[in-house]
Design a protein around this motif. Structure first.
Motif, PDB file in Angstrom:
ATOM      1  N   VAL A  95       2.229   5.546   3.809  1.00 23.26           N
ATOM      2  CA  VAL A  95       1.115   4.620   3.744  1.00 23.26           C
ATOM      3  C   VAL A  95      -0.186   5.407   3.778  1.00 23.26           C
ATOM      4  O   VAL A  95      -0.289   6.412   4.473  1.00 23.26           O
ATOM      5  N   PRO A  96      -1.179   4.950   3.010  1.00 23.24           N
ATOM      6  CA  PRO A  96      -2.452   5.660   2.963  1.00 23.24           C
ATOM      7  C   PRO A  96      -3.336   5.293   4.156  1.00 23.24           C
ATOM      8  O   PRO A  96      -3.046   4.327   4.862  1.00 23.24           O
TER       9      PRO A  96
ATOM     10  N   ILE B 128      -2.080  12.473  -5.564  1.00 25.56           N
ATOM     11  CA  ILE B 128      -1.962  11.076  -5.165  1.00 25.56           C
ATOM     12  C   ILE B 128      -3.036  10.295  -5.913  1.00 25.56           C
ATOM     13  O   ILE B 128      -4.214  10.650  -5.843  1.00 25.56           O
ATOM     14  N   GLY B 129      -2.644   9.279  -6.643  1.00 30.77           N
ATOM     15  CA  GLY B 129      -3.636   8.523  -7.398  1.00 30.77           C
ATOM     16  C   GLY B 129      -2.984   7.446  -8.248  1.00 30.77           C
ATOM     17  O   GLY B 129      -1.861   7.023  -7.978  1.00 30.77           O
TER      18      GLY B 129
ATOM     19  N   GLN C 279       0.808  -1.229   0.000  1.00 28.96           N
ATOM     20  CA  GLN C 279       0.000   0.000   0.000  1.00 28.96           C
ATOM     21  C   GLN C 279       0.837   1.273   0.000  1.00 28.96           C
ATOM     22  O   GLN C 279       0.288   2.362  -0.139  1.00 28.96           O
ATOM     23  N   LEU C 280       2.137   1.128   0.199  1.00 30.90           N
ATOM     24  CA  LEU C 280       3.000   2.304   0.248  1.00 30.90           C
ATOM     25  C   LEU C 280       2.776   3.164  -0.993  1.00 30.90           C
ATOM     26  O   LEU C 280       2.799   2.675  -2.116  1.00 30.90           O
TER      27      LEU C 280
ATOM     28  N   TRP D 284      -6.146   9.960   9.627  1.00 29.51           N
ATOM     29  CA  TRP D 284      -4.818   9.379   9.851  1.00 29.51           C
ATOM     30  C   TRP D 284      -3.736  10.324   9.353  1.00 29.51           C
ATOM     31  O   TRP D 284      -2.741   9.906   8.777  1.00 29.51           O
ATOM     32  N   ASP D 285      -3.947  11.591   9.534  1.00 29.02           N
ATOM     33  CA  ASP D 285      -2.963  12.598   9.166  1.00 29.02           C
ATOM     34  C   ASP D 285      -1.866  12.616  10.236  1.00 29.02           C
ATOM     35  O   ASP D 285      -2.141  12.324  11.403  1.00 29.02           O
ATOM     36  N   PRO D 286      -0.624  12.935   9.858  1.00 32.87           N
ATOM     37  CA  PRO D 286       0.450  12.923  10.854  1.00 32.87           C
ATOM     38  C   PRO D 286       0.129  13.718  12.127  1.00 32.87           C
ATOM     39  O   PRO D 286       0.465  13.289  13.230  1.00 32.87           O
ATOM     40  N   VAL D 287      -0.528  14.872  11.971  1.00 29.14           N
ATOM     41  CA  VAL D 287      -0.816  15.658  13.164  1.00 29.14           C
ATOM     42  C   VAL D 287      -1.824  14.954  14.067  1.00 29.14           C
ATOM     43  O   VAL D 287      -1.698  14.952  15.294  1.00 29.14           O
TER      44      VAL D 287
END
Lengths: 132, 773
Positions: free
Chosen positions: B410-411, A98-99, A28-29, B241-244
């Motif tokens: 990672v998303p 991103i896509g 998923q990276l 899930w944003d870094p902040v």
């Protein structure tokens, strides 16, 4: 005896989870890639960054289309993004998209945009916002 | 002394004084450590600490005054505040930038030290010593990056506060968050001082209420942040899930582990070693999160704008100092810490608490790895063979590893994927803990205790199945969450009957977790979203509802321009007002969703794009007092001028200020009569400001001119006559979020239960200190 079996099961479960975490991390990276790599289609979901080509953006059928230019190579790429149109998008300096690369349409199907606008706040670095 | 000329001295002096007093107080406490029970030394250390707090507060007060007085000589004020902002946003721009947020962190931290020194009892000297050290770390950053830098030229106005932050929730969210961060240093201080003094029997009791309190404050801040994102950002979620966000979640998860560990330590003397480790980890996670989000290393990866202030080196130094110091203590002391061996039978509360702590730690680890993924992959790309360097002869292992060697991140889906099994396990453990005791429980008795819960779980599962849930994991999850909710509720009631409300706090918090789990699953896995373009006046069917764009509503006073959309659902109709408005300062188009709370779901309408179509032709009218005219069935009568619309107009004219004149109009439309009063503002210099006024029933009227001598007005009437050209179109995103309210309600229950537990433990700790002296 009973307890040892349970420890074993616990350890196996942990290992399985760790394996799952690693493989999914790898698959998923979302890598940062050059335009050339993006178009080679090595990665499924990826992110590219480039300057917005002035006047290239248009909005229609619920999707925003625009072209970005890679600073180093001067290569360009068409991006389509179906989502809320970012505020002040036409003035964007650079865009991170991103896509996925669609080889048939020769464009990047973006599901997330990171837009760097020239700051209205003098003296401060460009502000960023994410959409998607 | 050249650099001093560029600094605002009162502020710098206050912070400099704070640093001085902090060091003096630190020295005092170090002395007290050597000469225990020496009243003079204690008084000296305490007074210096009080002076330190006073200096910090003075520094903060200086910044507040500068902000409120719009002193744009100060760089920070001119960057984050603006002349036109109301006072509360000028005030809250205190923490709009990084420098100010470090200052508010310091303010919270220094104030927390006051009750801490009382509560620490005989551990005051070592605990306060360590705690002051953590504050000195913050002060170093502030000395390096002071908010009191002055500009060489004074701008006439500031740049203004980021419009997204102009929200009541954003006024209170950051101070609460930084209080939570500041509180994370307290369990750390207790743990370090326990290791320094090699006294491991009391710190758990003393630190417990602080760990609980910090956990609650951080939890509230996360709740506020999530709610703000949901309400204003318009992407339809509360957690990205944003870094902040992750930087606050990891400490919260570690805090969860710590409070459960401390609970067992207090009761059973177990987990002594792991609790010391987790108290340190909790504080590191706060420092590390700060480093990740403030140093600019993630600049390309996050929503929040991070500017590298050049403090990365300081933050790394700070982390290294505290990490190496406590690592040394942990390595040299940990194996000598006396701890009780586990003799828990399998089906006992002890075992299940341990399992829960392991699962939550894994969750924290997953989030920490995920938010570090840009750093990890960047690092690996230097160490491992990258995909570009692969040759046809490369081994399969090398190929596999090379995929980690690409800088990336990672998303959100990665976090979600890994948290499904985690959440399932947590629901299971949560459901069983209330029916267990510290001793072994026979299977039959457990089954009996689970009776009611089983029934409720069955009903919940069946309901979900009927509602269309088919994913077997989700069905199990729903049943387990319902089971957890019921068993914990039963236990809460039981505790309440035996020991009153305070005794029930812990289990009540668990009821809340059960509710949250249900809410998260329902709202994130079963939301439905459709994009649709609405043409004015044309009903569209969306998701079993009928949506009609009624009109564009121009700006009125504080109410921004917005759209009126009629929604008809199950025969009932209501109005929704999504907004797309131009921010005055930045000229940016801002989108605000409108949320309608229905019984079982939220209806979220987010505007995407507006096409005004062909504007209707404007009709000009010239009316004397008492005259009337009719435009497309709408009759307008000019009744007279209002010279007191905004203070007396004649007086304003003499003083040469802005003159405001109102024109009172009577509007008759569809048999209804209403009065409106459009305003006409002008200055002696000839600047005119006349805003459109909405007409009852649609359309608008502008006061285009006034003729005082003949007592007449020029009116422009728009949008009343039918138009032949293309009609206005609004593209919207319509999302249904089922049961999302459970997330917020559950969090309230967790926080309320947590407050009860904190009060209880604070009393316990105080009783302990008195009894054992």
């Amino acid at each position: 005896m009973n307890r040892r079996v349970l420890y074993l099961v616990g350890t196996l479960l942990l290992l399985a989870f760790a394996g799952y975490a690693f493989t999914s991390f790898q698959s998923q990276l979302t890598p940062y890639v050059s335009f050339a790599d993006a178009q080679r289609g090595v990665h499924r979901t990826l992110q590219v960054a480039g300057g917005l080509v002035k006047g290239s953006s248009s909005y229609g059928d619920g999707a925003l289309s625009f072209t970005i230019r890679e600073p180093k190579t001067d290569a360009t790429m068409r991006v389509r993004y179906s989502g809320v149109k970012p505020a002040n998008f036409e003035d964007a300096l650079s865009v991170v998209a991103i896509g996925r690369w669609s080889p048939s349409e020769r464009l990047l199907e973006a599901d997330k945009l990171l837009v760097k606008c020239p700051s209205k706040y003098q003296g401060v670095k460009p502000e960023e916002k994410t959409y998607g | 002394m050249d650099f001093l000329a560029k600094l605002y001295l009162p502020g710098v002096l206050a912070l400099g004084g704070a640093l001085l007093f902090a060091l003096v107080s630190l020295a005092g406490y170090v002395q007290l450590l050597a000469r225990e029970e020496d009243a003079d030394t204690r008084r000296f250390a305490r007074r210096s600490y009080a002076l330190f707090v006073l200096s910090v507060l003075m520094g903060a007060a200086v910044l507040v005054v500068l902000l409120l007085r719009r002193d744009f000589r100060i760089e920070y004020v001119s960057q984050y505040s603006g002349a036109e902002l109301p006072w509360f946003y000028r005030f809250s721009s205190f923490w709009a930038g990084q420098k100010g947020s470090f200052l508010i962190w310091l303010v919270a931290g220094s104030l927390l030290g006051l009750p801490l020194r009382e509560a620490a009892g005989r551990e005051e000297a070592p605990v306060m010593g360590v705690y002051i050290l953590t504050l000195v770390g913050l002060l170093f950053i502030l000395v390096r990056e002071t908010p009191f830098v002055m500009l060489s030229q004074t701008p006439t106005d500031g740049s203004g506060l980021n419009p997204l932050l102009q929200d009541p929730w954003m006024v209170i969210h950051p101070p609460i968050m930084f209080t939570g961060f500041a509180a994370s240093a307290i369990p750390f201080s207790f743990a370090v001082s326990a290791m320094v003094r090699r006294r491991y029997d009391r710190w758990a009791h003393l630190a417990f209420p602080w760990a609980l309190g910090g956990f609650l404050v951080l939890g509230s801040a996360i709740l506020l942040g999530g709610y703000w994102a949901y309400k204003t950002l318009g992407w339809g979620g509360y957690w990205g899930w944003d870094p902040v966000e992750n930087a606050s979640l990891v400490p919260w998860l570690l805090g969860t582990v710590l409070i459960h560990g401390l609970h067992v330590e207090r009761r059973k003397g177990r987990f002594r070693r792991s609790n010391l480790v987790f108290a340190c980890l909790l504080y590191f996670s706060v420092l590390y999160g700060t480093f990740l989000t403030r140093s600019g290393v993630l600049a390309d990866f996050s929503v929040h704008s991070f500017v590298d202030l050049g403090i990365s080196a300081w933050l790394i130094g700070l982390m290294a100092f505290f990490m190496l110091g406590s690592l040394y203590l942990l390595v040299t002391r940990l194996h000598k810490v006396p701890t009780e061996r586990s003799e828990d039978p399998l089906l006992s509360r002890g075992t299940f608490l341990l399992l829960s702590m392991v699962v939550v730690s894994i969750s924290a680890l997953v989030v920490a790895v995920g938010m570090s993924s840009p750093l990890i992959t960047r690092g690996l790309s230097h160490v491992l063979i990258t995909p570009q360097q692969l040759t046809p002869q490369s081994w399969a292992v090398t190929r596999w590893l090379s995929k980690f060697a690409v800088p990336g991140q990672v998303p959100p889906s990665w976090y979600n994927l890994l948290h499904l099994p985690i959440a399932l396990l947590i629901a299971l453990l949560l459901a069983l803990v209330p029916v267990l005791t510290w001793r072994a429980v026979p299977g039959r008795e457990m089954a009996k205790k689970l009776g009611w819960g089983g029934i409720v779980a069955g009903i919940a599962g069946a309901t979900a199945l009927m509602a269309g849930v088919r994913n077997p994991f989700h069905l199990i999850f729903i049943a387990l969450a319902a089971l957890a909710l019921t068993t914990n509720l039963q236990k809460t009631v039981q505790r309440f009957q035996n020991g009153g409300l305070r005794a029930a706090g812990g289990y009540l918090a668990h009821v809340g977790v059960g509710i949250i789990l249900l809410g998260i699953l329902a709202s994130s896995s079963y939301d439905e979203s459709t994009k649709v373009t609405l043409e004015q006046g044309v009903p569209r069917k969306v998701e079993g509802m009928t949506l009609t764009l009624d009109r564009f509503v121009p700006r009125q006073g504080d109410e921004k321009e917005r759209f009126e959309v009629t929604v008809v659902r199950n025969g009932k109709s209501f109005l929704s007002y999504p907004q797309l408005f131009l921010n005055d300062r930045t000229q940016q188009v801002m989108a605000h969703p409108h949320i309608t709370h229905l019984l079982l779901q939220d209806l979220y309408i987010s505007p995407i794009e507006y096409d005004p179509g062909e504007p209707g032709t404007a009709r000009r009218l010239h009316l004397r007092k008492g005259e009337e005219a009719t435009v497309a069935g709408t009759r307008l009568r000019f009744l007279g001028f209002d010279l007191n619309a905004e203070g007396n107009a004649l007086q304003a004219m003499q003083q040469g200020g802005v003159v405001a004149v109102g024109a009172t109009l009577e509007v008759v439309r569809n048999g209804r009569t209403e009065r409106i009063e459009p305003l006409y503002r002008f200055t002696p210099a000839g600047e005119v400001d006349s805003r459109p006024q909405e007409l009852p029933g649609g359309g608008e009227v502008v006061l285009a001119g006034i003729d005082a001598s003949s007592g007449a007005v020029q009116l422009e009437v728009r949008g009343v006559e039918p138009v032949a050209g293309p009609r206005p179109k609004l593209a919207v995103d319509v999302t249904r979020k089922p049961l999302i309210k459970l997330v917020w309600y559950g969090l309230y229950v967790v926080l309320f239960g947590g407050i009860l537990a904190t009060v209880q433990r604070l009393r316990d700790a105080m009783v302990l200190e008195r009894v054992k002296v």
